[in-house]
Each structure stands twice: as structure tokens, then as C-alpha cells.
Write an enzyme that holds these catalytic residues in place. Sequence first.
Site, PDB file in Angstrom:
ATOM      1  N   LYS A 105       0.964  -1.404   0.057  1.00 16.75           N
ATOM      2  CA  LYS A 105       0.140  -0.204   0.162  1.00 16.75           C
ATOM      3  C   LYS A 105       0.760   1.195   0.078  1.00 16.75           C
ATOM      4  O   LYS A 105       0.655   2.072  -0.606  1.00 16.75           O
ATOM      5  CB  LYS A 105      -0.862  -0.118   1.190  1.00 16.75           C
ATOM      6  CG  LYS A 105      -2.022  -0.917   0.967  1.00 16.75           C
ATOM      7  CD  LYS A 105      -2.802  -1.305   2.567  1.00 16.75           C
ATOM      8  CE  LYS A 105      -3.766  -2.414   2.358  1.00 16.75           C
ATOM      9  NZ  LYS A 105      -4.450  -2.941   3.605  1.00 16.75           N
TER      10      LYS A 105
ATOM     11  N   GLN B 149      -4.415  -1.265   9.728  1.00 17.59           N
ATOM     12  CA  GLN B 149      -4.171  -2.556   9.334  1.00 17.59           C
ATOM     13  C   GLN B 149      -4.895  -3.657  10.131  1.00 17.59           C
ATOM     14  O   GLN B 149      -4.338  -3.840  11.202  1.00 17.59           O
ATOM     15  CB  GLN B 149      -2.482  -2.730   9.010  1.00 17.59           C
ATOM     16  CG  GLN B 149      -2.708  -4.089   8.223  1.00 17.59           C
ATOM     17  CD  GLN B 149      -2.994  -4.098   6.905  1.00 17.59           C
ATOM     18  OE1 GLN B 149      -2.872  -3.052   6.256  1.00 17.59           O
ATOM     19  NE2 GLN B 149      -3.602  -5.193   6.655  1.00 17.59           N
TER      20      GLN B 149
ATOM     21  N   ASP C  51     -11.151   3.025   4.476  1.00 25.96           N
ATOM     22  CA  ASP C  51     -11.322   1.906   4.385  1.00 25.96           C
ATOM     23  C   ASP C  51     -13.129   1.634   4.291  1.00 25.96           C
ATOM     24  O   ASP C  51     -13.324   0.587   3.672  1.00 25.96           O
ATOM     25  CB  ASP C  51     -10.834   0.945   5.478  1.00 25.96           C
ATOM     26  CG  ASP C  51      -9.726   0.010   5.153  1.00 25.96           C
ATOM     27  OD1 ASP C  51      -9.337  -0.300   4.074  1.00 25.96           O
ATOM     28  OD2 ASP C  51      -9.114  -0.332   6.288  1.00 25.96           O
TER      29      ASP C  51
END
Length: 309
Positions: free
Chosen positions: A54, A98, A124
Site C-alpha cells: 500500500k 491494518q 477503508d
Amino acid sequence: MSATRLDGTLCAAAIRGELTPRVAAFASAHGRAPSLHILLVGDDPASKVYVGAKERAGVETGLHVSVHRMPATSTREAVLGMVYQLNEDATCDGILVQSPLPAALGKKAEQDVFDAINPSKDVDGFHPLNVGLLVQGRATLAACTPSGVIELLERSGIAIAGTRAVVIGRSEIVGKPMALMLLQRDATVTICHSRTKDLPAVTRDADILVSAIGRPGFVTPAMVKAGATVIDVGVSPTSDRQQVASLFGDRSERLASFDKKGSTVVGDVHPGVWDVAGAMTPVPGGVGPLTIALLLKNTLVAAESRAAR
Ligand code: NAP
């Protein structure tokens, strides 16, 4: 192999190519690049690999990416404290925590931490406010993996409206938002899960079949309607040679590559489905790269939306 290969790597590259000039325009208008802050708690090896990918992709697209590493021994309060700090930071546009968080933080920690993220920075798309907006068909920030699947379908010219779509898996991050996004595009949607009775009878009805369960080779040719579009979200790392041989064959290229590396990743869909489906995503090189591309897009969208307020 007869199905058309839906190439997620190519599609992701196209999306990222479109983002680059928008990111540059934001930077020149605001004197700073849109910024993504990733919180990595603990030492999970897979998480480190995902965060690295990422970070690289973000930097290549012109974003500012900061990775905040916290030890596995961090308390729930310390992790929440970092989220609150990023919420207050006016130069932070996107926050990604994460998953998974270390088990020692307790079962509810992940939900508490996701809920603490400022919804306008929730790249997200997991915050309940953003999920609610998705349910109502007016989300600005929606979950990256199902958003990537929609991009892939639309850019591949696969019609969604009026089709029968079946989603296997009902997680908050893939299955449920996937079903909602297909519904909003006028598919007739069925969601299957571990308690679904006679699942093959349901999946055989699907014009678009999305599998997101994490069971290697679960979707067999007998479960797929001829000509259907099959999207394999599942990613299961394996170092089991026998499993790879039984899925791909003793003389397959995949087994040869496995023998060199000692591991591979496999999807939910049995390779035999390539002979039945009309179009299908590979694993790897299908949905995975799109998830990252949509994270970058969400970061830019979050930056643009906050700047426009
Ligand atoms: P998850 O939270 O573990 O959910 C799995 C879902 O699969 C659950 O709803 C479960 O049903 C269902 N399921 C499990 N076994 C089943 C069976 N035998 N029959 C029918 N349904 C079954 O998983 P997730 O986070 O959604 O991830 C799913 C897969 O996608 C994993 O392999 C993950 O690595 C992969 N993934 C890939 C990406 C990417 O970017 N490519 C992104 C996210 C996830 P119940 O609810 O009844 O338990």
C-alpha cells in the site's frame, strides 16, 4: 481455458493512471499531496507485506504516505490515542488501521478502533456512518475490495443491471458491501454463507458469482452456470504441495512455480471453472491489485471532499 481473464493488475494500473493527474492537481492547489496514514500494530508478517504494498503504490501515485508502527504490546488506549491524534491532524486525509490487530488487544478492539476513525478520513469505508451511507446508496467512502470488483466489472463491459448475482460470504468488509453495491446497480442479489442450504443450487443460478470465503478451490465447475462471470476474492496462502497439485494438476505451471518458491496463493474458485465461466478473475492478479487502487482513490476522494467543505 475458455473464460475471458479479467485482469485486475491492468485494471488497477488504469485506475492509478487516472488518479495521478488528480493527485498532482490537488497538490498544486493545496501546497501538499493528499496524505494516507497507515497504522500497523504488531509484527504479523502478512500485514507487513500488505502495508508495504500500500505504501509503495501510494507513493508511486504521488500521495504522501506515513506508516505509524506500534509494538504488539500496545494497549487499546494507545492505539485509540494514535487514531484520535490522526483525526485531529488537519494534514491527514486518510486513516487505515491494518487488520488484524494483535489478539491480545481483545475481540472488540478492532471494532472500537475502526469506530473511532473520523468518518471523513475512513478510507477503508468500515465506519458505521459510511456503511449506513452505502446502504442508502450515497456513500463517498466505501469498502475498497468490493468497490474494486465493481470497477473491474464496469470497465470490462460486464452488465450488472437485471442480472442474478450471488455473493458467497457475508463479512462486513467484503460480502455485505459487495451485495449492496450489486443491488444498487440493479442486480437481483442473493447472499450465501456457511448456513446456506444446497449452496450449489443457488450459485448455479448466478450470472455474476462472487466468492469471498477463503476456502481454496471451494467453487467447483458444477456450481457455476455456463458463461457466468466469476469473481474470486478469496486469497489463501498455501505451502501444501499436494493441495496445489490437486487443484492445478501434476504438470501445471503453477506447481512448477510452487516447487521453486515453496508457497503460493490460491483462490476460492477451482481452476476447472475456467472451462465453464464466461469471464473470471485469476488469483493472484485479480481482485487484490484493485483493492489497493481503490484505497488510493478513496484517499484522494477523502482529501478532495474535506478540502471542498
Ligand atoms: P471472513 O470475515 O472470514 O468471512 C468469510 C465468510 O465466508 C463468512 O461470511 C462465512 O460464513 C463464509 N463461509 C465460510 N465457509 C463457508 C462455506 N463453507 N460455505 C459458505 N460460506 C462460507 O472473510 P473475509 O474477510 O470476507 O475474506 C474472505 C476471503 O477474501 C479471504 O480469503 C480473504 O483473504 C480474501 N480477501 C481478499 C481481499 C483482496 O484484496 N483480494 C480483500 C479482503 C479479503 P458465516 O458468516 O456463516 O461464518
